[in-house]
Design an enzyme around this catalytic site. Sequence first.
Site, PDB file in Angstrom:
ATOM      1  CG  ASP A  72      -0.280  -0.031   2.540  1.00  0.00           C
ATOM      2  OD1 ASP A  72       0.752  -0.719   2.659  1.00  0.00           O
ATOM      3  OD2 ASP A  72      -0.774   0.632   3.475  1.00  0.00           O
ATOM      4  CD  GLU A 137       4.181   0.966   7.045  1.00  0.00           C
ATOM      5  OE1 GLU A 137       4.963   1.307   7.946  1.00  0.00           O
ATOM      6  OE2 GLU A 137       3.845   1.744   6.127  1.00  0.00           O
TER       7      GLU A 137
END
Length: 379
Positions: A72, A137
């Site tokens: 991400d 994250e």
Amino acid sequence: MSATLALTEQLIARASVTPDDQHCQQIMTERLAALGFECETIASHGVTNLWAVKRGTDGRDGKLLAFAGHTDVVPTGPLEQWTSPPFIPAHRDGKLYGRGAADMKTSLAAFVVASEEFVAAHPDHRGAIAFLITSDEEGPATDGTVKVVELLQARGERLDYCIVGEPTSTTELGDVVKNGRRGSMSGELVVKGVQGHIAYPHLAKNPIHLLAPALAELAAEQWDAGNEYFPPTTWQVSNLHAGTGATNVIPGHADLLFNFRFSTASTVEGLQARVHAILDKHGLEYTLKWSVSGLPFLTPRGELSGALEHAIRTETGITTELSTTGGTSDGRFIARICPQVIEFGPPNGSIHKIDEHIEVRFVDPLKNVYRRVLEQLIA
């Protein structure tokens, strides 16, 4: 174009804004499965996680080195401010531009290609290689790495070494690696007063005035002196609010948000007790809600740091600095099941910024460092 650069571009082209993986892990899984990795997708509340492992000839008795990272990326910000579209890889002046170029799709590509080259050169490698990848994250980090770690704990899975591909370098590849991180603990403090007319303070209790002496003491407190690896613990106020906006009303309560960044020289319980002691000393009526987003972790010099330092020096000629500065990372979760966790990746000067980029000259050396560590530790 090198294999690492090509895969980096392929990953950047996926608009994987947290927590949407946008099939980045599928791309990685296809490459890893072809090498003989056992790949497992672990989904949780819209988050995609990957656990992939390839055992060596020593089976479960062999040392296991895990590569950890995230697919991400943070949102792009105003698209019109980008020189080129953030999810269309672009080359200018020796740099590759795109969201995630530095944080951390180049590291992911380097992990994969390093593993491909290592397995081709060492088909009978003794130790195991693993990948622990998440799409959570940059977000709340509640359904990502921490969930995989909990699952691995329940299974009794052992990790011996872990390299997290965070962009730790500053100006040159390998000048800084992180062998630990400080813990992070926040507090939500509400100090109670009595609301009233500002012209009649004797009929009210101003919570700002009540809080001020305690606030000054908290701000001046030396929480610890740090240690060999960590700077002293810090306490900072992030938000302070009281009042209705009117100029003639004494507020009924004051709200304070604060944060500790703390080292292994202090404990959660010790810091909390000292805060309560200061507030109680000043006779405040208050409520205080605590949240711990991560405990400090530290990897002292050892096999992993030695292998990484040697690989960086061999590949780049640089003597690296071990550091524990900066914010939190997923390393705080992995440290629960792995005794040696170190973060290493490309320079971080453009991360989370408009026109994020990586210098192309760093791409293949990054892959080579990862491969050299594999060769030193699990061949």
